[in-house]
Design a protein around this motif. Sequence first.
Motif, short mmCIF file in Angstrom:
data_model
loop_
_atom_site.label_atom_id
_atom_site.label_comp_id
_atom_site.label_asym_id
_atom_site.label_seq_id
_atom_site.Cartn_x
_atom_site.Cartn_y
_atom_site.Cartn_z
N ILE A 39 0.98 -1.32 -0.14
CA ILE A 39 -0.43 -0.31 0.54
C ILE A 39 0.86 1.09 0.10
O ILE A 39 1.27 1.44 1.12
CB ILE A 39 -1.12 -0.08 1.45
N PRO A 40 0.68 2.25 -1.34
CA PRO A 40 1.98 2.94 -1.15
C PRO A 40 1.22 4.52 0.13
O PRO A 40 0.50 4.60 0.12
CB PRO A 40 1.25 3.66 -2.48
N THR A 72 -7.65 7.01 4.05
CA THR A 72 -7.19 5.63 3.18
C THR A 72 -7.71 6.03 1.84
O THR A 72 -9.42 6.14 1.70
CB THR A 72 -6.93 4.71 3.41
N VAL A 73 -7.12 6.56 0.64
CA VAL A 73 -7.79 6.55 -0.59
C VAL A 73 -8.52 5.42 -1.63
O VAL A 73 -7.35 4.70 -1.40
CB VAL A 73 -7.25 7.68 -1.27
N ARG A 79 -5.47 0.78 -2.48
CA ARG A 79 -5.81 1.94 -1.64
C ARG A 79 -4.41 2.59 -1.37
O ARG A 79 -3.35 1.40 -2.48
CB ARG A 79 -5.60 0.63 -0.19
N LEU A 80 -4.63 3.57 -1.34
CA LEU A 80 -2.85 4.33 -1.35
C LEU A 80 -3.51 5.43 0.14
O LEU A 80 -4.68 6.00 0.60
CB LEU A 80 -3.29 5.51 -2.20
N GLN B 45 -4.74 -4.69 -4.48
CA GLN B 45 -3.33 -4.12 -4.66
C GLN B 45 -2.82 -4.34 -6.21
O GLN B 45 -1.82 -3.55 -7.10
CB GLN B 45 -2.10 -3.21 -3.69
N SER B 87 -14.23 7.31 -2.32
CA SER B 87 -14.29 7.07 -1.04
C SER B 87 -12.59 6.82 -0.14
O SER B 87 -11.69 6.61 -1.31
CB SER B 87 -15.05 5.54 -1.59
N SER B 88 -13.34 7.11 1.38
CA SER B 88 -11.86 6.79 2.09
C SER B 88 -12.46 6.40 2.72
O SER B 88 -13.02 6.27 3.27
CB SER B 88 -10.99 8.48 1.88
N LEU B 89 -11.40 6.90 3.56
CA LEU B 89 -11.05 6.39 5.23
C LEU B 89 -10.25 7.24 6.12
O LEU B 89 -9.03 7.51 5.36
CB LEU B 89 -11.13 4.58 5.92
N VAL B 108 -8.16 14.74 -0.86
CA VAL B 108 -8.61 12.96 -1.64
C VAL B 108 -8.64 12.59 -3.60
O VAL B 108 -8.38 12.08 -3.52
CB VAL B 108 -9.45 12.75 -0.90
#
Lengths: 189, 119
Positions: A39-40, A72-73, A79-80, B45, B87-89, B108
């Motif tokens: 994950i970058p 986290t995008v 994810r990034l 990923q 979307s994101s966390l 974002v």
Amino acid sequence: MKRGFKAGAERIADETRSELCLDETERFDPLSLARHLTIPVLTLASLAVLAPGNSFEHYFSVVDLDSFSAVTVFRGTRRLIVHNENHHPNRQASDLSHELSHTLLEHLPTPVAGKDGRRYWNPEVEEEAAWLGAALLLPRNGILRMVKAGCSVIDIAASYGVSESLCIWRIRQSGVHQQAERWRRAWRT
Amino acid sequence: MPQKLIHVDALIAALDSERRAKNFSWRQLAKEAGVSPSTLTRMQQGKSPDVNTFSALTRWLHIPAERFYADQPEHPAHHEDPMAVISSLLRGKKKMNPKAVAALQELVHAAFKLSKELK
């Protein structure tokens, strides 16, 4: 929190630390977990360089330093992570550990804000990530051993690279404090 | 023999569909299939699994491995950006003022744009 969550999270923390070949005495480096999961991780400054003309870096580094910790995008399943490198290293470790915990717990992403302009906030998801994030940084058996050995909160926090407030929270919440107390009483008799 | 190229996204999509049907988490799927949860995250990923993992996962799916072989690195069936919304966390203040929310949305969007270029 869901029934059984805490025990499950402790297992995930132990398994994850084992995958990184960390024993209970060793410090957890969230960046090494991010590399392990491919994950970058970017800082505000490194993202700003790649996205010139934006104002977010100035805003979160100078104007309003405290509002943004990490995000986290998602793009599909990829994810990034972007995090605020202007915070204290202990807080950065906690922020990144928290973000990676979202991934380990398979939390689903949400839009940044609703139509009313307010940011989304899911207290259950945040509470779970906070618990696992702390468990990764402060392994239960490791801190129990140190508490039994009479180490202070300052010593434990320094050993694992976390803030003293997080260390106190973890010792209390994980039941280590009570367990060490019972052990001490048993030794006295 | 040269190693076959694998459509990782197609494999992930098939695994996702099957685990949802079984009401499994990714972690449960990993345990059932005998692979590590981290491997599944790396595949999400975009990273290709090793031969043993690929074999374990196609066995778990009961789908012939050949279905996921590719002659080209980019498969036409791979749908980019299935999520309509970005979307994101997020970890930050629970309550943010409008300026902070705007800066966050900008951040974002920049990260989302960049993520397309990351392999």
